[in-house]
Design an enzyme around this catalytic site. Structure first.
Site, PDB file in Angstrom:
ATOM      1  N   HIS A   1      48.689  34.229  34.798  1.00 44.66           N
ATOM      2  CA  HIS A   1      49.060  33.129  35.866  1.00 44.66           C
ATOM      3  C   HIS A   1      48.038  32.102  34.752  1.00 44.66           C
ATOM      4  O   HIS A   1      47.411  32.859  33.172  1.00 44.66           O
ATOM      5  CB  HIS A   1      47.497  33.353  36.802  1.00 44.66           C
ATOM      6  CG  HIS A   1      47.889  34.289  38.222  1.00 44.66           C
ATOM      7  ND1 HIS A   1      47.325  33.587  39.325  1.00 44.66           N
ATOM      8  CD2 HIS A   1      49.232  34.338  38.261  1.00 44.66           C
ATOM      9  CE1 HIS A   1      47.673  35.037  40.076  1.00 44.66           C
ATOM     10  NE2 HIS A   1      48.995  35.271  40.027  1.00 44.66           N
TER      11      HIS A   1
ATOM     12  N   GLU B   1      44.795  30.756  34.254  1.00 44.45           N
ATOM     13  CA  GLU B   1      43.820  30.608  34.079  1.00 44.45           C
ATOM     14  C   GLU B   1      43.846  32.134  33.243  1.00 44.45           C
ATOM     15  O   GLU B   1      42.803  31.769  31.994  1.00 44.45           O
ATOM     16  CB  GLU B   1      43.196  30.916  35.388  1.00 44.45           C
ATOM     17  CG  GLU B   1      43.268  30.054  36.136  1.00 44.45           C
ATOM     18  CD  GLU B   1      43.673  30.347  37.440  1.00 44.45           C
ATOM     19  OE1 GLU B   1      43.483  29.586  38.540  1.00 44.45           O
ATOM     20  OE2 GLU B   1      45.169  30.358  36.962  1.00 44.45           O
TER      21      GLU B   1
ATOM     22  N   CYS C   1      42.067  35.878  39.193  1.00 44.14           N
ATOM     23  CA  CYS C   1      41.255  34.324  38.703  1.00 44.14           C
ATOM     24  C   CYS C   1      40.163  34.376  38.496  1.00 44.14           C
ATOM     25  O   CYS C   1      39.436  34.218  37.432  1.00 44.14           O
ATOM     26  CB  CYS C   1      42.302  33.226  37.882  1.00 44.14           C
ATOM     27  SG  CYS C   1      44.139  33.664  37.774  1.00 44.14           S
TER      28      CYS C   1
ATOM     29  N   CYS D   1      43.162  32.185  42.459  1.00 45.75           N
ATOM     30  CA  CYS D   1      43.189  33.795  43.236  1.00 45.75           C
ATOM     31  C   CYS D   1      41.629  34.369  43.066  1.00 45.75           C
ATOM     32  O   CYS D   1      41.403  34.813  42.176  1.00 45.75           O
ATOM     33  CB  CYS D   1      45.034  34.289  42.971  1.00 45.75           C
ATOM     34  SG  CYS D   1      44.726  35.424  41.434  1.00 45.75           S
TER      35      CYS D   1
END
Length: 166
Positions: free
Chosen positions: A56, A58, A90, A87
């Site tokens: 992801h 992040e 993260c 999410c």
């Protein structure tokens, strides 16, 4: 033209990073880590390219910042700007890395993020302040346009397949 706030300035940088991912066919989510008013790390979604569930935006930015500072614990004052509400994975990484402040643009529409719940859960002896909705419309539009285009292409492919069968 109105002057950008500090938060908008750095969110624009996260949007630019998201657009890099978009050019590579990734879901356009971008993140930047800011320390002492300088971007020290960038990341964009790379799940499709790397075939990793954890790739992801992040996570990519946090990993780069940790390498830069030679520590899993980021210096006090590090801020994370991300174009979409994080999410749980993260958000957990942000808390674990000791991000001081997290800014996000678009809200996760399906309500699965738990961002505020995790930030205030008192799970660690560290608190991360969360601010949502920074350049929300622009961040949302980037994602909406991406998914609309994806659905349109899928529909066209389905129609072409149907024509070949007839």
């Amino acid at each position: 033209m109105k002057k950008l706030t500090r938060e908008e300035k750095f969110m624009r940088k996260a949007i630019a990073v998201a657009k890099r991912g978009l050019k590579q066919g990734e879901v356009p989510i971008g993140a930047v880590i800011v320390y002492e008013n300088e971007v020290v790390a960038r990341g964009y979604n790379r799940r499709a390219k790397l075939q990793l569930a954890s790739a992801h935006a992040e996570m990519m930015a946090i990993d780069k910042a940790c390498k830069k500072f030679h520590s899993w614990r980021l210096p006090e004052g590090c801020e994370l700007y991300v174009t979409l509400e994080p999410c749980p994975m993260c958000m957990g990484a942000s808390l674990n890395a000791r991000v001081s402040k997290l800014y996000f643009g678009a809200y996760e529409q399906k309500g699965r993020s738990l961002t505020n719940e995790l930030a205030s859960a008192n799970l660690l002896n560290h608190k991360t302040e969360v601010v949502g909705g920074v350049l929300e419309k622009e961040c949302s539009r980037l994602l909406t346009d991406f998914f609309s285009g994806m659905r349109k292409r899928a529909k066209e492919e389905k129609e072409k397949e149907s024509e070949r069968e007839n």
